[in-house]
Design an enzyme around this catalytic site. Structure first.
Site, short mmCIF file in Angstrom:
data_model
loop_
_atom_site.label_atom_id
_atom_site.label_comp_id
_atom_site.label_asym_id
_atom_site.label_seq_id
_atom_site.Cartn_x
_atom_site.Cartn_y
_atom_site.Cartn_z
N SER A 1 -7.19 3.24 -5.63
CA SER A 1 -7.30 3.56 -4.21
C SER A 1 -7.44 2.28 -3.40
CB SER A 1 -8.53 4.43 -3.96
OG SER A 1 -9.72 3.65 -4.07
N ASP A 2 -7.15 2.37 -2.10
CA ASP A 2 -7.55 1.30 -1.21
C ASP A 2 -9.06 1.37 -1.06
OD1 ASP A 2 -7.45 -0.86 0.51
OD2 ASP A 2 -5.79 -0.06 1.69
N TRP A 3 -9.65 0.29 -0.57
CA TRP A 3 -11.10 0.10 -0.65
C TRP A 3 -11.87 0.95 0.36
CZ3 TRP A 3 -8.97 -1.97 -4.42
CH2 TRP A 3 -9.58 -2.88 -5.29
N TYR B 1 -4.22 4.00 2.88
CA TYR B 1 -5.24 4.78 3.58
C TYR B 1 -4.65 6.01 4.26
CZ TYR B 1 -8.73 0.96 3.44
OH TYR B 1 -9.63 0.01 3.06
N HIS C 1 0.89 -1.16 0.00
CA HIS C 1 0.00 0.00 0.00
C HIS C 1 0.93 1.22 0.00
CE1 HIS C 1 -1.96 -3.34 2.18
NE2 HIS C 1 -3.07 -2.93 1.59
#
Length: 731
Positions: A286-288, A255, A210
C-alpha cells in the site's frame, strides 16, 4: 478561568490519547510465544545462499518457510513494523521503514527507503529528478542510476527501494510530475524498466508506483478517477505492464480511487489485471499511512502488505480470518509472495561489497553530473547565441534568486540530502575561474537587474519553481519541514519572473533563460524577447556544473522533451484537483494536440543541438508482417556539423487508417546514438506487431488490425521532421 484551562488540558489529553490509539500498531502477538516448544521448522536462514535461484526453486523454498509459520506469523508479514515513536516528527534522513521481522522464522526486517532521485537516507547522491532523466531518453544511463542508488541503499542497510514512479504526466500542473518520466506511456515504461533492471541487479527490491491513475496531489487520498476500459488499458497502464515484464519485485497501490474502489482495494486492478492477466509474481504494497481503508476488501482484492504499520490488517485481519470473512488462503498467498521475492533477492550472490564508501562516491557524483548534462534541453537558440565563448565573454551577468539556490525539487518523500550542491552560479564561477567576471543579481529589483545586464557580454536568467510551488502534498508537518508542495497553481512563470525576463531581455540581446521546474512551463509572452531558452528541470546536486559546461560548449546539448510544452492551458485536458470525482480521457499531450490540429510551443521529443543531424534512407526489413511478427526500421543519421554529439532517434507508428478512434501516432521506439563530425550511422529500431494493438472492451482482448500502418522516424514528434514508410499487417 481555571475551568477553561482544565477543559483545554482535558481536550489536549483526549486528543493525544486518540492519536496514540489510532497510531498504535494493531499487530498480532508475536507467535514466538505461542508456538509449542521443540517444533522443527524450515527457516528463511535455512535457504541456501550464494547462487541465483530459479523461480520454481524460490517458490518451493518460500512454501517450506510458509509451512512452518502460524497464522499469526503470516499476518505479521502483511504489515509494516513502524510504531508511533518511529514516525512522529520523523525525517526520512533519520530512519528507514521496516517490515517483516520474525525471529522464529529467521526473517530479519526488510528495510525500505524512498527516493526516485536517490536514497532518502544519510547524505546520499542526489541525481536529477526522473523527469530530467527522461529528457536524456537514455536507457543505459537510467540503468546505471538504478545500480548506483541501489548500491547506496545497500550500504545504508536497505533492501527495498520505493522507486520508480511511472504515473503518466497527464497535466503539467500535477505536483509530483517531476517524479515520473513524461507524458508518453512508451517512454515512461522504457525508462522505468531500465531503473528497475539496474536496481534489482544489486539485489534490491524495486517498487513501481503508484498503481494506478495517480496524477493529482491535493485530492490524492479521496478522488475517484474514472476512465473507460480502452483509456485505462492503452493510455494509463501500458507503462506499469512494461515494468512488470521487466521483473519488478513490488507494486505500490495508489491512494486514489479508480471506478469507485480505492486502488488498494480494487480487485480489477490488483487481481484481474496485475496478478492474473499480467502474471505478476511479486507482492503489492500500500501507499503509506492512508493507503488502505477496508482491510477485508483489500486482502481479498490482492493487497499483500500494509505500510508503514498495521492499521486495517494486523489484529483486525487476524480476527477477520477467524470469523471466516477472509479466506486463510488469501493470507497464505500474500505471505508467500513476500517470502518468495525476499528469498530471490536476499539469498543470491551480491555483485559487490556494500561498504560506506559507496555512499556519494566520486563515481556516483560524476554519474549525477552526466545525467544532468544529458537531461538539459535546449529549447531555443536563435543566432545561434549558444555556445558562449570564454574568450569573448569577459563579463557574465547571472540573474535571479534561483541562480544561487540549492533547488533540488520536492521536499516530500522523494527528498535526498546530499552534502554538497552545485548551484548555477557556483557552477559558472567554478567553470570560468578568473577568466570571466561573473556578477550576480537576485532580480528582486528589475531596474537594478536591467542595469547589471546592460553592462555584461551575456546574461543568464535562472527562473522557475521550487518545492514551495510543486511537490508531494503534505497537509501536516510529518517531517521537519513546513513546506507542503502540492499541485502547481499555474502553467506560466510567476509575474515577477516574467517581468524580470522582459526587462533583462530588453537590456541585453544576448540573454539566455534557464527554466527550473518539474514539467512544462508556458513561455508565450516572453519567448520571442530572448534568443535562447534551456529547460533544466531540477537537475540534482551537480546541475550547476552541468549547466556551465553546456552553456560554454564543453558539452553538446542532447536532451529531448519528455512532454509537450503548450502555448496555453487551452491546449491541455482539464485539471481538477478539487472535485471528488474526475474523468481521465483517451487523449492528452501530443496526441490531443494532433487530434485537434493545434501547434504547441515546443513539441514532444523536441531538443536542439550545437550540431546538425540529417535523416535519410528510411527503410523496413519487411513491408508486410503477421500479427505475431516484427518489423525493423532502419535509417541513416548523419552528424552534418563540426561538433561531436548525441542524437535521440524517435520512431512513431501512425494509425490513420484504423476503423476505431485512435491517435494520429504514438511513440513505439527510440535509440540514442553518438556521432562524430561528418559521421553517418545506420540506426535500427524494432517494432512488434502486438505493440500496434488496441483494446476491445466488448471482446475484452487486444486486437491487431490487419491494415497499413505508417512508420515515422525523426528527431521529434513534429510531423514536418519525420520520414515515413508503410508496413502492412496481414493474416
Amino acid at each position: 478561568m481555571l475551568a477553561a484551562i482544565a477543559l483545554l488540558a482535558a481536550s489536549v489529553l483526549a486528543l493525544a490519547a486518540l492519536l496514540v490509539w489510532w497510531a498504535y500498531p494493531k499487530r498480532p502477538v508475536d507467535s514466538v510465544w505461542v508456538r509449542p516448544a521443540g517444533l522443527a521448522v524450515f527457516k528463511f536462514t535455512d535457504v541456501p545462499r550464494g547462487r541465483v535461484l530459479a523461480p520454481e526453486e524460490a517458490d518451493a523454498y518460500a512454501r517450506r518457510v510458509l509451512a512452518g509459520m502460524t497464522l499469526e506469523q503470516k499476518v505479521l508479514q502483511m504489515s509494516g513494523d513502524t510504531w508511533l515513536w518511529d514516525f512522529t516528527g520523523q525525517r526520512l534522513i533519520g530512519r528507514p521503514w521496516r517490515s517483516g521481522r520474525d525471529r522464529r522464522a529467521g526473517l530479519p526486517a526488510l528495510v525500505h527507503s524512498d527516493g526516485p532521485r536517490g536514497v532518502g537516507l544519510g547524505s546520499s547522491t542526489c541525481f536529477p529528478v526522473p523527469m530530467a532523466r527522461a529528457a536524456s531518453w537514455d536507457r543505459g544511463l537510467e540503468r546505471r542510476i538504478g545500480e548506483a542508488a541501489a548500491a547506496e541503499l545497500r550500504a545504508h542497510g536497505g533492501r527495498m527501494w520505493l522507486a520508480p514512479t511511472v504515473n503518466l504526466l497527464r497535466h503539467p500542473l500535477w505536483g509530483r510530475a517531476q517524479e515520473t518520466y513524461g507524458e508518453d506511456p512508451f517512454l515512461v515504461g522504457e525508462m522505468g524498466a531500465a531503473l528497475v533492471e539496474g536496481a534489482q541487479g544489486q539485489n534490491v527490491l524495486a517498487t513501481v508506483k503508484h498503481y494506478a491513475l495517480n496524477s493529482i496531489e491535493r485530492t490524492r487520498a479521496t478522488v475517484d478517477v474514472r476512465a473507460d476500459e480502452r483509456a485505462l488499458r492503452e493510455v494509463y497502464l501500458p507503462h506499469f505492464r512494461r515494468v512488470v515484464e521487466a521483473g519488478v519485485a513490488v507494486v505500490m497501490s495508489a491512494y486514489n480511487r479508480v471506478g469507485g474502489d480505492h486502488c488498494s482495494e480494487s480487485r480489477h486492478l490488483l487481481r484481474e489485471i496485475l496478478k492474473d492477466e499480467w502474471g505478476f509474481r511479486g507482492f503489492v504494497v500500500s501507499d503509506w499511512f492512508f493507503g488502505v481503508h477496508d482491510g477485508v476488501k483489500a486482502a481479498e482484492a490482492g493487497l499483500d502488505l500494509e505500510m508503514p504499520m498495521a492499521r486495517v490488517f494486523g489484529r483486525k485481519l487476524l480476527a477477520a480470518v477467524r470469523r471466516g470473512e477472509v479466506k486463510a488462503e488469501v493470507v497464505d498467498e500474500a505471505a508467500l509472495r513476500i517470502l518468495r521475492r525476499r528469498i530471490e533477492m536476499e539469498t543470491r550472490p551480491d555483485p559487490r561489497a556494500y561498504g560506506p564508501d559507496l555512499i556519494r562516491s566520486p563515481d556516483h557524483v560524476r554519474l549525477a553530473g552526466e545525467a544532468a548534462e544529458k537531461g538539459l534541453v535546449l529549447l531555443k537558440n536563435e543566432g545561434p547565441l549558444l555556445p558562449l565563448s570564454r574568450d569573448t565573454t569577459k563579463t557574465l551577468a547571472v540573474i535571479g534568486a534561483l541562480a544561487a539556490a540549492e533547488n533540488l525539487g520536492d521536499r516530500g518523500s522523494s527528498r535526498v540530502y546530499p552534502k554538497d550542491v552545485v548551484t548555477p552560479l557556483a557552477g559558472l564561477r567554478a567553470f570560468l575561474g578568473g577568466q570571466t567576471r561573473v556578477v550576480h543579481d537576485d532580480g528582486a529589483d528589475p531596474a537594478r537587474a536591467r542595469s547589471v545586464a546592460a553592462g555584461a557580454d551575456a546574461v543568464v536568467v535562472v527562473a522557475g519553481f521550487t518545492s514551495r510551488d510543486e511537490g508531494e502534498y503534505l497537509p501536516f508537518a510529518l517531517f521537519d519541514e513546513t513546506e507542503t508542495g502540492g499541485d502547481r497553481a499555474q502553467l506560466a512563470l510567476e509575474d515577477p519572473d516574467r517581468a524580470l525576463i522582459l526587462a533583462v531581455g530588453d537590456a541585453n540581446p544576448r540573454t539566455i533563460v534557464v527554466l527550473e521546474g518539474g514539467a512544462a512551463i508556458t513561455v508565450e509572452d516572453w519567448k520571442d524577447r530572448v534568443p535562447a531558452i534551456l529547460m533544466a528541470f531540477y537537475p540534482g546536486e551537480q546541475g550547476g556544473a552541468a549547466l556551465a559546461r553546456l552553456l560554454f560548449g564543453a558539452v553538446n546539448p542532447s536532451g529531448k522533451l519528455p512532454f509537450t510544452v503548450p502555448r496555453d492551458g487551452g491546449q491541455l485536458p482539464s485539471f481538477d484537483n478539487v472535485s471528488p470525482s474526475v474523468e481521465y480521457g483517451y487523449y492528452h499531450g501530443y496526441t490531443l494536440l494532433e487530434k485537434r490540429g493545434q501547434e504547441p510551443a515546443f513539441p514532444f521529443g523536441h531538443g536542439l543541438s550545437y550540431t546538425r543531424y540529417v535523416y535519410e534512407n528510411l527503410a523496413l526489413d519487411a513491408t508486410a508482417i503477421g500479427e505475431d511478427g516484427e518489423v525493423r526500421a532502419s535509417v541513416d543519421v548523419t552528424n552534418a556539423g563540426t561538433r561531436p554529439g548525441e542524437e535521440v532517434v524517435q520512431l512513431y507508428v501512425g494509425f490513420g487508417r484504423s476503423r476505431v478512434d485512435r491517435p494520429r501516432k504514438r511513440l513505439r521506439g527510440f535509440e540514442r546514438v553518438a556521432l562524430g563530425p561528418g559521421e553517418t550511422r545506420r540506426v535500427t529500431i524494432p517494432v512488434k506487431a502486438k505493440d500496434l494493438a488496441y483494446y476491445d472492451p466488448v471482446a475484452r482482448k487486444w486486437v491487431v488490425e490487419r491494415m497499413e500502418y505508417d512508420v515515422l522516424v525523426g528527431p521529434s514528434s513534429r510531423p514536418s521532421e519525420l520520414l515515413v514508410v508503410v508496413v502492412t499487417v496481414v493474416d
